[in-house]
Scaffold this motif. Structure first.
Motif, PDB file in Angstrom:
ATOM      1  N   PHE A  84      -4.891  -0.849  -6.937  1.00 48.27           N
ATOM      2  CA  PHE A  84      -5.082   0.458  -6.333  1.00 48.27           C
ATOM      3  C   PHE A  84      -5.583   1.421  -7.411  1.00 48.27           C
ATOM      4  O   PHE A  84      -5.093   1.392  -8.545  1.00 48.27           O
ATOM      5  CB  PHE A  84      -3.779   0.980  -5.724  1.00 48.27           C
ATOM      6  N   SER A  94      -7.203   5.460  -8.622  1.00 49.09           N
ATOM      7  CA  SER A  94      -7.309   6.900  -8.374  1.00 49.09           C
ATOM      8  C   SER A  94      -7.840   7.570  -9.631  1.00 49.09           C
ATOM      9  O   SER A  94      -7.701   7.033 -10.736  1.00 49.09           O
ATOM     10  CB  SER A  94      -5.944   7.490  -7.999  1.00 49.09           C
ATOM     11  N   ALA A 112       1.024   3.990  -3.016  1.00 49.96           N
ATOM     12  CA  ALA A 112       0.735   5.408  -2.790  1.00 49.96           C
ATOM     13  C   ALA A 112       1.831   6.288  -3.380  1.00 49.96           C
ATOM     14  O   ALA A 112       1.551   7.319  -3.999  1.00 49.96           O
ATOM     15  CB  ALA A 112       0.577   5.680  -1.291  1.00 49.96           C
ATOM     16  N   SER A 144       0.829  -1.204   0.000  1.00 45.41           N
ATOM     17  CA  SER A 144       0.000   0.000   0.000  1.00 45.41           C
ATOM     18  C   SER A 144       0.864   1.255   0.000  1.00 45.41           C
ATOM     19  O   SER A 144       0.564   2.236  -0.704  1.00 45.41           O
ATOM     20  CB  SER A 144      -0.928   0.001   1.221  1.00 45.41           C
ATOM     21  N   GLU A 145       1.939   1.234   0.771  1.00 47.86           N
ATOM     22  CA  GLU A 145       2.828   2.393   0.820  1.00 47.86           C
ATOM     23  C   GLU A 145       3.513   2.618  -0.528  1.00 47.86           C
ATOM     24  O   GLU A 145       3.596   3.753  -1.011  1.00 47.86           O
ATOM     25  CB  GLU A 145       3.870   2.201   1.924  1.00 47.86           C
ATOM     26  N   MET A 147       1.520   6.027  -7.261  1.00 44.29           N
ATOM     27  CA  MET A 147       0.316   6.708  -7.729  1.00 44.29           C
ATOM     28  C   MET A 147       0.471   8.222  -7.637  1.00 44.29           C
ATOM     29  O   MET A 147       0.135   8.957  -8.584  1.00 44.29           O
ATOM     30  CB  MET A 147      -0.887   6.248  -6.916  1.00 44.29           C
ATOM     31  N   ASN A 148       0.960   8.704  -6.510  1.00 46.80           N
ATOM     32  CA  ASN A 148       1.123  10.146  -6.337  1.00 46.80           C
ATOM     33  C   ASN A 148       2.136  10.719  -7.317  1.00 46.80           C
ATOM     34  O   ASN A 148       1.975  11.840  -7.814  1.00 46.80           O
ATOM     35  CB  ASN A 148       1.544  10.463  -4.899  1.00 46.80           C
TER      36      ASN A 148
END
Length: 309
Positions: free
Chosen positions: A295, A297, A58, A54-55, A61-62
């Motif tokens: 994941f 977004s 993130a 998950s980290e 993705m960011n």
């Protein structure tokens, strides 16, 4: 004189049957303890792996979202009204900024020529595979990580090339372009998120930026024309390519991008084969015991506004 009394000492103990029963009970208890410990340890390891995935997701993705959000951005010229005109099969926006082309270009199964110098010359792989995306925008020392006085691409390489303005051809500006896709690392042998940029004279030679990214999927929120900010549908890259008009006209209609990436664990942490929900929302078997998770977004392009339906 009386003779001394004889004292008889009797030894007490357990029989062989009692000993075997005790050993059996001990083995059962020890096995139960080991089973609980093993299950707890495995659950804890999987939880730690999921947290790490998950980290990493993130961060990846960011990082991509920061560039996708800037796609198509260009500083507007002073005292120039934003007008539209009908050209060919669609409405196009009259140039009021240095960069007037499409800010994003994608392929559902990846680019077949990811290092080609011209974005409009990018071609797509046929069949299935992990997606790729290219983003372009006018960069400066504030909307990218600066390298001296020059903006930078996704690999922090300075973009030194001067591009003539689309507004009047006179002044020059820095056109930043970055291309994201997934491939197997040459050294690691694992799936990795790569990016290639037009900075540093590298000619879009890509480098890995995040390990264990197994696949990418992009879908594009498009408006009726380039002047609208309202998303009327979400299309695959192939769907956008079927829209009328030129490549720039088609892809200039993109208002937002849905991003989905699938992360894979570093080690096969599952005790048995499992499954995960992929980017299409389907349950997929994971027979190699690696953990996987999708994941998602949604990123709105900064230059297009954000209204959806």
């Amino acid at each position: 004189m009386k003779p001394p009394k004889k004292v008889f000492l009797y030894q007490s103990g357990v029989s062989l049957i009692e000993l075997m029963i005790s050993i059996t009970i001990g083995v059962v208890i020890l096995g139960a303890i080991l089973a609980v410990y093993s299950a707890t340890s495995s659950t804890g390891k999987q939880s730690e792996t999921a947290t790490r995935m998950s980290e990493d997701a993130a961060v990846a993705m960011n990082y991509m979202a920061g560039y996708i959000r800037m796609a198509g951005f260009s500083f507007p010229q002073a005292n120039v009204p934003v007008n539209t005109a009908v050209s060919g099969t669609g409405t196009v926006q009259v140039n009021d900024s240095n960069f007037a082309g499409a800010g994003v270009r994608g392929c559902d199964a990846g680019f077949s020529n990811p290092t080609v110098s011209t974005t409009l010359s990018l071609t797509c792989n046929s069949g299935t595979g992990t997606a790729a995306i290219s983003v372009r925008f006018e960069g400066d020392a504030y909307n990218t990580g600066p390298s001296g006085v020059n903006p930078t691409d996704c690999l922090s390489q300075a973009v030194n090339a001067a591009t003539s303005s689309d507004f009047n051809g006179g002044p020059t500006y820095s056109l930043v372009e970055s291309r994201f896709y997934v491939k197997t690392g040459a050294n690691s042998g694992t799936p990795e998120l790569y990016c290639g940029g037009n900075g540093g004279g590298s000619n879009f030679v890509a480098q890995p930026i995040m390990q264990y990214v197994e696949s990418l999927v992009f879908t594009y929120g498009v408006a009726d024309d380039v002047s609208s900010q309202v998303v009327t549908s979400y299309l695959t890259a192939a769907g956008v390519d079927l829209l009328p008009g030129s490549v720039d006209q088609r892809w200039s209609r993109v208002v937002s991008v849905k991003v989905c990436l699938v992360m894979r664990s570093e080690m096969p942490d599952q005790n048995t084969p499992g499954s995960y929900i992929n980017c299409a929302g389907n349950s997929v078997a994971s027979t190699d015991r690696f953990l996987r998770k999708a994941f998602r977004s949604v990123v709105t392009l900064r230059n297009r506004g954000a209204l959806s339906s």
